[in-house]
Design an enzyme around this catalytic site. Structure first.
Site, PDB file in Angstrom:
ATOM      1  N   GLY A  19      -1.198  45.583  40.830  1.00  0.00           N
ATOM      2  CA  GLY A  19       0.105  45.699  40.991  1.00  0.00           C
ATOM      3  C   GLY A  19       0.849  44.994  39.742  1.00  0.00           C
TER       4      GLY A  19
ATOM      5  CG  HIS B 181       2.416  44.526  32.343  1.00  0.00           C
ATOM      6  ND1 HIS B 181       1.479  44.955  31.515  1.00  0.00           N
ATOM      7  CD2 HIS B 181       1.675  43.292  33.242  1.00  0.00           C
ATOM      8  CE1 HIS B 181       0.559  44.411  31.768  1.00  0.00           C
ATOM      9  NE2 HIS B 181       0.641  43.288  32.364  1.00  0.00           N
TER      10      HIS B 181
ATOM     11  CG  HIS C  72      -0.856  47.258  34.454  1.00  0.00           C
ATOM     12  ND1 HIS C  72       0.084  46.186  34.616  1.00  0.00           N
ATOM     13  CD2 HIS C  72      -1.943  46.497  34.813  1.00  0.00           C
ATOM     14  CE1 HIS C  72      -0.297  45.218  35.225  1.00  0.00           C
ATOM     15  NE2 HIS C  72      -1.809  45.196  35.364  1.00  0.00           N
TER      16      HIS C  72
ATOM     17  CD  GLN D 270      -9.157  39.513  41.006  1.00  0.00           C
ATOM     18  OE1 GLN D 270      -9.862  40.653  41.397  1.00  0.00           O
ATOM     19  NE2 GLN D 270      -8.727  39.549  39.945  1.00  0.00           N
TER      20      GLN D 270
ATOM     21  CD  GLU E  57      -9.805  45.811  23.180  1.00  0.00           C
ATOM     22  OE1 GLU E  57      -9.034  45.468  22.515  1.00  0.00           O
ATOM     23  OE2 GLU E  57     -10.995  46.627  22.882  1.00  0.00           O
TER      24      GLU E  57
ATOM     25  CB  VAL F   6       0.530  46.444  25.714  1.00  0.00           C
ATOM     26  CG1 VAL F   6       1.965  46.769  25.274  1.00  0.00           C
ATOM     27  CG2 VAL F   6      -0.214  47.877  25.769  1.00  0.00           C
TER      28      VAL F   6
ATOM     29  CG  LEU G  44       3.149  43.433  27.568  1.00  0.00           C
ATOM     30  CD1 LEU G  44       3.439  44.821  28.162  1.00  0.00           C
ATOM     31  CD2 LEU G  44       4.467  42.715  27.550  1.00  0.00           C
TER      32      LEU G  44
HETATM   33  O1  PAF Z   1      -7.337  42.966  35.944  1.00  0.00           O
HETATM   34  C1  PAF Z   1      -7.191  43.115  37.065  1.00  0.00           C
HETATM   35  O2  PAF Z   1      -5.959  43.324  37.498  1.00  0.00           O
HETATM   36  C2  PAF Z   1      -8.009  42.792  38.093  1.00  0.00           C
HETATM   37  O3  PAF Z   1      -8.969  41.644  37.942  1.00  0.00           O
HETATM   38  C3  PAF Z   1      -8.864  44.193  38.838  1.00  0.00           C
HETATM   39  C4  PAF Z   1      -9.733  44.602  37.786  1.00  0.00           C
HETATM   40  C5  PAF Z   1      -7.972  45.052  39.235  1.00  0.00           C
HETATM   41  C6  PAF Z   1      -9.646  43.594  39.969  1.00  0.00           C
HETATM   42  O4  PAF Z   1      -9.261  43.219  41.118  1.00  0.00           O
END
Ligand code: PAF
Length: 277
Positions: free
Chosen positions: A30, A33, A36, A60, A147, A175, A183
């Protein structure tokens, strides 16, 4: 359409697959930006059906404050996605990802001991545990990743290959803001003062990449770059390394296709960036 339950998502995807449609997924946490949204554009062009997942994955985050402060903007995210006509925004309820008694962790060895993995213990285990779940839950044929998180992209590719998950992982260019800042959802956390200094990271990395391209070495270039960053106002440089673009072996000179990668702290915010050399 927002879906929060796995059985609903499965029913829909099963129908698509029966009709032979190619399903694409853009996994996100979420706070969407333009970075994404460029992945979403890629997915729209490269799949018949597109699912964007939004799940702030607690596993994570190695730092509880980072998890607590992570921006959660579901309403705004859904608005931003409207013009793209994605088929589903999958915002799983937490128990759809980690049900009671969940006991599995996926670890990719080696690639995760370096760079961000060395500074964020457990981070990549969290990523490589949630991402295969998102791949398998969505049944996607292709997945789009930025990337910007270059190490994550390599780790996810290795995980999917090692686990024989039949999915193509597509990497998309970072980007940037007009001033070069990559970003990131974390940019929202920068104070005005820190935001003004933040683009120095990409500028110094660009200069270094130019010098490396001319035959320069990391041994010569790194001390000056770190001093320039701290002089500009960065609090700490966690790493600034040249690595092989494929496999991430540590390099001193760009004697093969390489990537310059950095992580640095400014005003309590950790920024990462990387560029090809
Ligand atoms: O890059 C992210 O936003 C996160 O690490 C992902 C790949 C959605 C996993 O939670």
């Amino acid at each position: 359409m927002i879906i929060r339950r796995l059985d609903e998502l499965r029913a829909l995807v099963t129908g698509w697959k029966r009709s032979g449609e190619v399903v694409g997924v853009v996994p996100t946490m979420g706070a969407l930006h333009a970075g994404h949204l460029s992945l979403v554009s890629g997915a729209k062009a490269g799949a018949d059906r597109v699912i964007v997942t939004i799940f702030v994955n607690p596993r994570q985050f190695n730092n509880p404050d980072d998890l607590a402060n992570y921006p959660r903007t579901e309403f705004e995210d859904a608005k931003k996605l409207e013009p793209y006509g994605v088929d589903v925004i999958y915002v799983p309820d937490p128990d759809q990802i980690y049900p009671q008694g969940f006991a599995t962790t996926v670890t990719v060895e080696g690639l995760t001991d370096i760079l961000c993995g060395a500074f964020r213990p457990g981070h990549f285990d969290g990523v490589t545990t949630v991402v295969p779940k998102l791949f398998l839950q969505t049944g996607a044929d292709r997945a789009w990743f930025g990337e910007k998180d270059y190490q994550q992209l390599q780790v996810v590719r290795r995980m999917a290959r090692d686990l024989d998950i039949p999915i193509e992982v597509v990497g998309c260019e970072t980007v940037r803001e007009a001033d070069g800042l990559a970003l990131s959802s974390r940019n929202l956390l920068l104070s005005d003062e820190a935001r003004a200094v933040a683009p120095t990271l990409s500028r110094i990395m660009r200069d270094m990449a130019g010098a490396l391209g001319q035959g320069g070495s990391m041994a010569e270039l790194t001390p000056g770059a770190i001093t320039a960053l701290t002089d500009a106002g960065f609090d700490k440089v966690e790493y600034l390394e040249l690595r092989a673009a494929d496999g991430l072996a540590l390099l001193d000179t760009a004697d093969r296709s390489a990537r310059l990668l950095a992580a640095a702290w400014i005003g309590g915010v950790r920024l990462i960036d990387n560029i090809p050399v």
